[in-house]
Scaffold this active site. Structure first.
Site, mmCIF file in Angstrom:
data_model
loop_
_atom_site.group_PDB
_atom_site.id
_atom_site.type_symbol
_atom_site.label_atom_id
_atom_site.label_comp_id
_atom_site.label_asym_id
_atom_site.label_seq_id
_atom_site.Cartn_x
_atom_site.Cartn_y
_atom_site.Cartn_z
ATOM 1 C CG ASN A 10 -1.835 -1.223 1.217
ATOM 2 O OD1 ASN A 10 -1.989 -1.896 0.192
ATOM 3 N ND2 ASN A 10 -2.413 -1.533 2.368
ATOM 4 C CG ASP A 35 -2.900 3.298 2.531
ATOM 5 O OD1 ASP A 35 -3.778 2.444 2.295
ATOM 6 O OD2 ASP A 35 -1.993 3.127 3.376
ATOM 7 C CG HIS A 84 4.137 -1.866 -4.743
ATOM 8 N ND1 HIS A 84 2.990 -2.627 -4.738
ATOM 9 C CD2 HIS A 84 5.133 -2.717 -5.076
ATOM 10 C CE1 HIS A 84 3.293 -3.882 -5.053
ATOM 11 N NE2 HIS A 84 4.578 -3.965 -5.272
ATOM 12 C CB CYS A 121 12.130 19.152 -9.588
ATOM 13 S SG CYS A 121 13.609 19.067 -8.576
ATOM 14 C CB CYS A 153 16.571 20.533 -11.683
ATOM 15 S SG CYS A 153 15.436 19.170 -12.014
ATOM 16 C CB THR A 211 -2.485 -8.993 -0.747
ATOM 17 O OG1 THR A 211 -1.990 -8.800 -2.067
ATOM 18 C CG2 THR A 211 -1.889 -10.236 -0.109
ATOM 19 C CB SER A 212 -5.963 -10.178 -5.059
ATOM 20 O OG SER A 212 -5.004 -9.331 -5.692
ATOM 21 C CG ASN A 250 -7.621 -11.796 1.159
ATOM 22 O OD1 ASN A 250 -6.990 -10.759 1.297
ATOM 23 N ND2 ASN A 250 -8.306 -12.071 0.058
HETATM 24 C C1 BV8 Z 1 8.273 -5.906 -12.008
HETATM 25 C C2 BV8 Z 1 1.763 1.131 -6.956
HETATM 26 C C3 BV8 Z 1 10.206 -6.476 -13.283
HETATM 27 C C4 BV8 Z 1 1.015 1.842 -8.013
HETATM 28 C C5 BV8 Z 1 1.584 -1.192 -7.610
HETATM 29 C C6 BV8 Z 1 2.730 -11.439 -16.314
HETATM 30 C C7 BV8 Z 1 2.755 -12.432 -15.373
HETATM 31 C C8 BV8 Z 1 3.315 -12.180 -14.074
HETATM 32 C C9 BV8 Z 1 3.844 -10.905 -13.738
HETATM 33 C C10 BV8 Z 1 3.798 -9.963 -14.722
HETATM 34 C C11 BV8 Z 1 3.253 -10.209 -15.972
HETATM 35 N N1 BV8 Z 1 3.344 -9.103 -16.681
HETATM 36 C C12 BV8 Z 1 3.943 -8.156 -15.921
HETATM 37 C C13 BV8 Z 1 4.223 -8.694 -14.717
HETATM 38 C C14 BV8 Z 1 4.853 -8.055 -13.606
HETATM 39 C C15 BV8 Z 1 3.839 -7.137 -12.870
HETATM 40 C C16 BV8 Z 1 2.640 -7.902 -12.368
HETATM 41 O O1 BV8 Z 1 2.720 -8.642 -11.423
HETATM 42 N N2 BV8 Z 1 1.490 -7.670 -13.063
HETATM 43 C C17 BV8 Z 1 0.239 -8.368 -12.655
HETATM 44 C C18 BV8 Z 1 -0.934 -7.432 -12.882
HETATM 45 C C19 BV8 Z 1 0.108 -9.632 -13.467
HETATM 46 N N3 BV8 Z 1 4.615 -6.644 -11.760
HETATM 47 C C20 BV8 Z 1 5.350 -5.538 -11.987
HETATM 48 O O2 BV8 Z 1 5.318 -4.880 -13.002
HETATM 49 C C21 BV8 Z 1 6.300 -5.185 -10.861
HETATM 50 N N4 BV8 Z 1 7.598 -4.908 -11.413
HETATM 51 O O3 BV8 Z 1 7.845 -7.043 -12.066
HETATM 52 O O4 BV8 Z 1 9.481 -5.493 -12.547
HETATM 53 C C22 BV8 Z 1 9.571 -6.508 -14.618
HETATM 54 C C23 BV8 Z 1 9.768 -5.384 -15.430
HETATM 55 C C24 BV8 Z 1 9.263 -5.441 -16.730
HETATM 56 C C25 BV8 Z 1 8.480 -6.545 -17.166
HETATM 57 C C26 BV8 Z 1 8.276 -7.618 -16.313
HETATM 58 C C27 BV8 Z 1 8.799 -7.587 -15.028
HETATM 59 C C28 BV8 Z 1 5.818 -3.879 -10.160
HETATM 60 C C29 BV8 Z 1 4.554 -4.142 -9.456
HETATM 61 C C30 BV8 Z 1 4.155 -2.897 -8.638
HETATM 62 C C31 BV8 Z 1 3.103 -2.096 -9.345
HETATM 63 N N5 BV8 Z 1 2.593 -1.034 -8.463
HETATM 64 N N6 BV8 Z 1 1.156 -0.199 -6.779
HETATM 65 C C32 BV8 Z 1 -0.213 2.515 -7.452
HETATM 66 O O5 BV8 Z 1 -0.730 2.091 -6.441
HETATM 67 O O6 BV8 Z 1 -0.633 3.475 -8.030
HETATM 68 S S1 BV8 Z 1 0.803 -2.722 -7.532
HETATM 69 C C33 BV8 Z 1 -0.729 -2.421 -6.788
HETATM 70 O O7 BV8 Z 1 -1.573 -3.457 -7.226
HETATM 71 C C34 BV8 Z 1 -0.766 -2.499 -5.286
HETATM 72 O O8 BV8 Z 1 0.344 -1.903 -4.685
HETATM 73 C C35 BV8 Z 1 -0.834 -3.995 -5.048
HETATM 74 O O9 BV8 Z 1 0.445 -4.550 -5.122
HETATM 75 C C36 BV8 Z 1 -1.617 -4.466 -6.247
HETATM 76 C C37 BV8 Z 1 -3.046 -4.627 -5.864
HETATM 77 O O10 BV8 Z 1 -3.107 -5.841 -5.206
HETATM 78 P P1 BV8 Z 1 -3.761 -5.911 -3.733
HETATM 79 O O11 BV8 Z 1 -3.119 -4.919 -2.844
HETATM 80 O O12 BV8 Z 1 -3.725 -7.334 -3.355
HETATM 81 O O13 BV8 Z 1 -5.262 -5.388 -3.965
HETATM 82 P P2 BV8 Z 1 -6.450 -6.161 -4.709
HETATM 83 O O14 BV8 Z 1 -7.515 -5.161 -4.890
HETATM 84 O O15 BV8 Z 1 -5.938 -6.909 -5.884
HETATM 85 O O16 BV8 Z 1 -6.921 -7.276 -3.648
HETATM 86 C C38 BV8 Z 1 -7.434 -6.872 -2.412
HETATM 87 C C39 BV8 Z 1 -7.709 -8.165 -1.651
HETATM 88 O O17 BV8 Z 1 -8.177 -7.787 -0.350
HETATM 89 C C40 BV8 Z 1 -8.781 -9.034 -2.301
HETATM 90 O O18 BV8 Z 1 -8.347 -10.393 -2.285
HETATM 91 C C41 BV8 Z 1 -9.999 -8.842 -1.377
HETATM 92 O O19 BV8 Z 1 -10.736 -10.033 -1.226
HETATM 93 C C42 BV8 Z 1 -9.339 -8.527 -0.047
HETATM 94 N N7 BV8 Z 1 -10.149 -7.673 0.840
HETATM 95 C C43 BV8 Z 1 -11.022 -6.680 0.489
HETATM 96 N N8 BV8 Z 1 -11.544 -6.107 1.610
HETATM 97 C C44 BV8 Z 1 -10.968 -6.749 2.676
HETATM 98 C C45 BV8 Z 1 -10.064 -7.745 2.182
HETATM 99 N N9 BV8 Z 1 -9.338 -8.553 2.978
HETATM 100 C C46 BV8 Z 1 -9.502 -8.388 4.337
HETATM 101 N N10 BV8 Z 1 -10.338 -7.439 4.892
HETATM 102 C C47 BV8 Z 1 -11.089 -6.624 4.097
HETATM 103 N N11 BV8 Z 1 -11.909 -5.734 4.654
HETATM 104 ZN ZN ZN Z 2 14.944 17.918 -10.134
#
Ligand code: BV8
Ligand code: ZN
Length: 247
Positions: free
Chosen positions: A102, A104, A119, A148, A151, A189-190, A214
């Protein structure tokens, strides 16, 4: 559920080193939209479409308006009992590490200290040219995009976007926290986004018990030792005994 919570509580009570991974689910009860939840969309954009370097170079104004919208929601949000429970656990357990996906900052607001932000953070702006990072809590920003103040180049959110690598220092500290812990908790987290989604499996690899909390099943649920399905704000406070002066 009762039995599982008692089981989880026993494992945590017997631990002196706990590592936790959180996702958007822990902030859902604070009114912050999750990524894949029903209200995870902004103006019909999927997060994955906006949180990318490509989207920013194509239309930085649009991406900043999205982050401005999220900053406003987060500014008006408060930590919930799930956040406070983790902060309290940290006070009670000798070694405690909180790895969060997160951006936030609600864990910090709840009093958690030893936090690894995988992240990035919504309240930081990074210069696209000199890399200077500025803590900025303006809502709304005086100027959008923010520039910035060293710069005068355009600023970007200091956040890891899809397709961007996570700094190795962050990955290293997360892996060390997993290697050293007695138990790992995975909360709200999903388990879809890598590399965060694999941290639980790495903990299993190193023989650590993994407890998932979860709202619903996730792809790795079957691989974890214990999965407690429900709201983290209701379950986490049950996982530790309130320290009274008696004990
Ligand atoms: C990287 C900041 C090397 C931004 C974020 C194909 C296959 C596998 C991987 C990849 C692929 N193609 C690309 C990738 C890599 C990619 C990735 O994994 N993509 C996914 C979509 C397939 N990862 C990356 O790009 C990472 N970098 O790998 O670099 C690289 C480079 C180039 C090419 C390849 C690899 C960078 C990842 C970071 C991205 N930035 N956040 C912003 O926020 O603006 S990720 C962002 O999404 C969040 O930070 C978090 O990580 C993710 C969301 O997931 P969750 O937090 O789990 O949230 P979600 O809504 O999904 O689920 C919530 C869960 O809570 C649910 O299960 C729900 O049931 C539950 N819930 C709801 N309410 C409650 C609850 N549980 C308990 N109590 C409740 N009340
Ligand atoms: Zn700068």
């Amino acid at each position: 559920m009762e039995k599982e919570i008692l089981n989880a509580k026993k494992i945590i009570d017997d631990s002196t080193n706990v590592t936790v991974l959180t996702g958007a689910g822990i902030s859902a009860e604070s009114g912050i939209p999750t990524f894949r939840g029903e209200n995870g969309l902004w103006r019909n954009f999927r997060s994955e479409d906006l949180a990318t370097p490509e989207a920013f170079s194509k239309d930085p104004q649009l991406v900043w308006e999205w982050y401005e919208w999220r900053r406003k929601i987060v500014r008006d949000a408060k930590p919930n009992p799930g956040h406070y429970a983790l902060a309290e656990l940290e006070n009670q357990i000798p070694t405690f590490t909180l790895i969060t996906q997160n951006i936030d900052g609600l864990h910090q607001l709840a009093g958690s200290r030893n936090i690894i932000e995988m992240h990035g953070n919504l309240w930081q702006v990074r210069c696209t040219k000199c890399g200077k990072i500025e803590h900025n809590h303006e809502v709304p920003f005086k100027e959008l995009p923010p520039m910035c103040n060293k710069c005068n180049s355009i600023g970007r959110p200091n956040i890891v976007w899809f397709g961007e690598i996570i700094p190795m220092t962050i990955i290293d500290s997360a892996l060390i926290a997993i290697e050293k812990c007695d138990v790992m908790l995975i909360v709200g987290t999903s388990g879809v986004v890598e590399p965060a989604a694999s941290l639980g499996l790495i903990a299993k690899q190193t023989g650590k018990p993994v407890i998932e909390i979860n709202l619903e099943r996730t792809p790795n649920s079957g691989l974890y030792d214990l999965s407690i399905f429900g709201k983290s704000g209701e379950i986490l406070p049950l996982l530790y005994s309130k320290k009274t002066h008696l004990n």
